[in-house]
Design a protein around this motif. Structure first.
Motif, mmCIF file in Angstrom:
data_model
loop_
_atom_site.group_PDB
_atom_site.id
_atom_site.type_symbol
_atom_site.label_atom_id
_atom_site.label_comp_id
_atom_site.label_asym_id
_atom_site.label_seq_id
_atom_site.Cartn_x
_atom_site.Cartn_y
_atom_site.Cartn_z
ATOM 1 N N THR A 1 8.828 -14.550 -7.884
ATOM 2 C CA THR A 1 9.092 -13.293 -8.591
ATOM 3 C C THR A 1 8.424 -12.103 -7.917
ATOM 4 N N ASN A 2 7.872 -12.301 -6.733
ATOM 5 C CA ASN A 2 7.255 -11.203 -6.004
ATOM 6 C C ASN A 2 8.354 -10.247 -5.554
ATOM 7 N N CYS A 3 8.318 -9.056 -6.090
ATOM 8 C CA CYS A 3 9.384 -8.100 -5.806
ATOM 9 C C CYS A 3 9.411 -7.671 -4.348
ATOM 10 N N ALA A 4 8.316 -7.862 -3.618
ATOM 11 C CA ALA A 4 8.310 -7.519 -2.196
ATOM 12 C C ALA A 4 9.250 -8.423 -1.409
ATOM 13 N N VAL A 5 9.326 -9.694 -1.778
ATOM 14 C CA VAL A 5 10.203 -10.627 -1.073
ATOM 15 C C VAL A 5 11.663 -10.255 -1.303
ATOM 16 N N LEU A 6 12.005 -9.994 -2.550
ATOM 17 C CA LEU A 6 13.374 -9.546 -2.848
ATOM 18 C C LEU A 6 13.628 -8.182 -2.220
ATOM 19 N N ALA B 1 -2.813 -6.228 4.342
ATOM 20 C CA ALA B 1 -3.341 -5.578 3.148
ATOM 21 C C ALA B 1 -4.193 -6.530 2.316
ATOM 22 N N ILE B 2 -3.727 -7.756 2.124
ATOM 23 C CA ILE B 2 -4.468 -8.680 1.255
ATOM 24 C C ILE B 2 -5.756 -9.164 1.921
ATOM 25 N N VAL B 3 -5.758 -9.323 3.246
ATOM 26 C CA VAL B 3 -6.987 -9.727 3.940
ATOM 27 C C VAL B 3 -7.999 -8.581 3.941
ATOM 28 N N LEU B 4 -7.538 -7.356 4.190
ATOM 29 C CA LEU B 4 -8.447 -6.205 4.104
ATOM 30 C C LEU B 4 -9.059 -6.101 2.711
ATOM 31 N N MET B 5 -8.211 -6.250 1.694
ATOM 32 C CA MET B 5 -8.684 -6.149 0.314
ATOM 33 C C MET B 5 -9.681 -7.257 -0.007
ATOM 34 N N PRO C 1 -0.157 -10.701 -6.757
ATOM 35 C CA PRO C 1 -0.984 -11.554 -5.890
ATOM 36 C C PRO C 1 -2.020 -10.751 -5.111
ATOM 37 N N PHE C 2 -1.730 -9.486 -4.844
ATOM 38 C CA PHE C 2 -2.669 -8.629 -4.109
ATOM 39 C C PHE C 2 -3.985 -8.519 -4.871
ATOM 40 N N ILE C 3 -3.929 -8.313 -6.168
ATOM 41 C CA ILE C 3 -5.143 -8.207 -6.973
ATOM 42 C C ILE C 3 -5.668 -9.599 -7.341
ATOM 43 N N GLY C 4 -4.773 -10.526 -7.673
ATOM 44 C CA GLY C 4 -5.186 -11.832 -8.171
ATOM 45 C C GLY C 4 -5.761 -12.768 -7.133
ATOM 46 N N VAL C 5 -5.260 -12.728 -5.909
ATOM 47 C CA VAL C 5 -5.664 -13.705 -4.896
ATOM 48 C C VAL C 5 -6.666 -13.120 -3.904
ATOM 49 N N SER C 6 -6.933 -11.834 -3.989
ATOM 50 C CA SER C 6 -7.780 -11.200 -2.977
ATOM 51 C C SER C 6 -9.275 -11.286 -3.301
ATOM 52 N N LYS C 7 -9.672 -12.273 -4.090
ATOM 53 C CA LYS C 7 -11.099 -12.399 -4.415
ATOM 54 C C LYS C 7 -11.901 -13.034 -3.294
ATOM 55 N N ASN C 8 -11.255 -13.863 -2.470
ATOM 56 C CA ASN C 8 -11.945 -14.388 -1.288
ATOM 57 C C ASN C 8 -10.963 -14.465 -0.119
ATOM 58 N N VAL C 9 -11.519 -14.414 1.063
ATOM 59 C CA VAL C 9 -10.714 -14.291 2.281
ATOM 60 C C VAL C 9 -9.846 -15.523 2.528
ATOM 61 N N ASP C 10 -10.366 -16.711 2.286
ATOM 62 C CA ASP C 10 -9.590 -17.929 2.560
ATOM 63 C C ASP C 10 -8.302 -17.985 1.734
ATOM 64 N N SER C 11 -8.408 -17.708 0.447
ATOM 65 C CA SER C 11 -7.217 -17.698 -0.409
ATOM 66 C C SER C 11 -6.256 -16.595 0.016
ATOM 67 N N LEU D 1 0.786 -1.232 0.000
ATOM 68 C CA LEU D 1 0.000 0.000 0.000
ATOM 69 C C LEU D 1 0.819 1.284 0.000
ATOM 70 N N THR D 2 2.101 1.220 0.314
ATOM 71 C CA THR D 2 2.910 2.441 0.232
ATOM 72 C C THR D 2 4.101 2.289 -0.704
ATOM 73 N N GLN D 3 4.613 1.061 -0.850
ATOM 74 C CA GLN D 3 5.736 0.821 -1.759
ATOM 75 C C GLN D 3 5.259 0.300 -3.113
ATOM 76 N N PHE D 4 4.020 -0.192 -3.180
ATOM 77 C CA PHE D 4 3.403 -0.736 -4.393
ATOM 78 C C PHE D 4 4.208 -1.899 -4.978
ATOM 79 N N LEU D 5 4.695 -2.764 -4.108
ATOM 80 C CA LEU D 5 5.394 -3.982 -4.513
ATOM 81 C C LEU D 5 4.506 -5.181 -4.199
ATOM 82 N N GLY D 6 4.481 -6.163 -5.054
ATOM 83 C CA GLY D 6 3.685 -7.366 -4.821
ATOM 84 C C GLY D 6 2.227 -7.200 -5.183
ATOM 85 N N LEU D 7 1.938 -6.359 -6.167
ATOM 86 C CA LEU D 7 0.544 -6.101 -6.531
ATOM 87 C C LEU D 7 -0.125 -7.258 -7.273
#
Length: 196
Positions: A111-116, A146-150, A26-36, A18-24
């Protein structure tokens, strides 16, 4: 910086999504339901924590003594890839439904740039081993938050009427942008006021 300061910094002030905009991705792709989202959040938190500690050790005990610091990025990517393979195998054995729900996004943690990013930040900030681990863990918690809120917001939006042009990904990006604006309220002044 204190350990509490590192946690507050990477969960709120420098939240990778949400502030560095890294790892977007999976943030958009996996945030369709809470369990995932929860499953992905915990997987990323584990990888970030272990990757930060492992890359710190490799950098300090192998690359610096051998004067091979210029190889840090490629070395860190290899370490992260190995950890993600381990996580992928464990999730596949322990929870096949979660493995199926995460789909292509699970191997994409490699390849998630947040991890690197957290691995490089920990090394370049001169953190010791414990600080590196805490920074990785806190960055993972920030990702999880962030991903659970989303995902919670997206589930609610799916139940509400949204104008046709904004349904799906467009409303997800608008929601993410509003969340990012909210997280920009957290700054260094807040950290100084909280921990002195």
């Amino acid at each position: 910086m204190t350990y509490i300061g590192i946690i507050i910094t990477f969960v709120f002030i420098n939240n990778f999504i949400l502030t560095q905009f890294l790892g977007l991705c999976p943030f958009i792709g996996v945030s369709k339901n809470v369990d995932s989202a929860v499953g992905m959040g915990f997987a990323v938190t584990f990888v970030m924590s272990i990757a930060s500690l492992t890359t710190w050790a490799i950098y300090r005990w192998l690359l610096v003594p051998l004067n091979l610091g210029f190889l840090q990025t490629i070395t860190f990517i290899l370490v992260i890839a190995a950890l993600v393979q381990l996580v992928e195998m464990v999730i596949q054995k322990i929870s096949p439904p979660l493995y199926k729900a995460l789909g292509i996004y699970l191997p994409l943690i490699t390849t998630n740039c947040a991890v690197l990013g957290i691995a490089l930040i920990a090394v370049r900030s001169g953190y010791n081993a414990l600080e590196s681990f805490i920074a990785g863990f806190a960055a993972g918690l920030g990702f999880l938050l962030a991903i659970v809120l989303m995902s919670t917001l997206r589930e609610k939006l799916d139940a509400e009427w949204v104008p046709r042009p904004f349904r799906g990904t467009p409303i997800a990006f608008i929601t993410g942008g509003l969340m990012a604006l909210a997280f920009m309220a957290f700054d260094k002044a807040l950290l100084r006021n909280l921990i002195g």
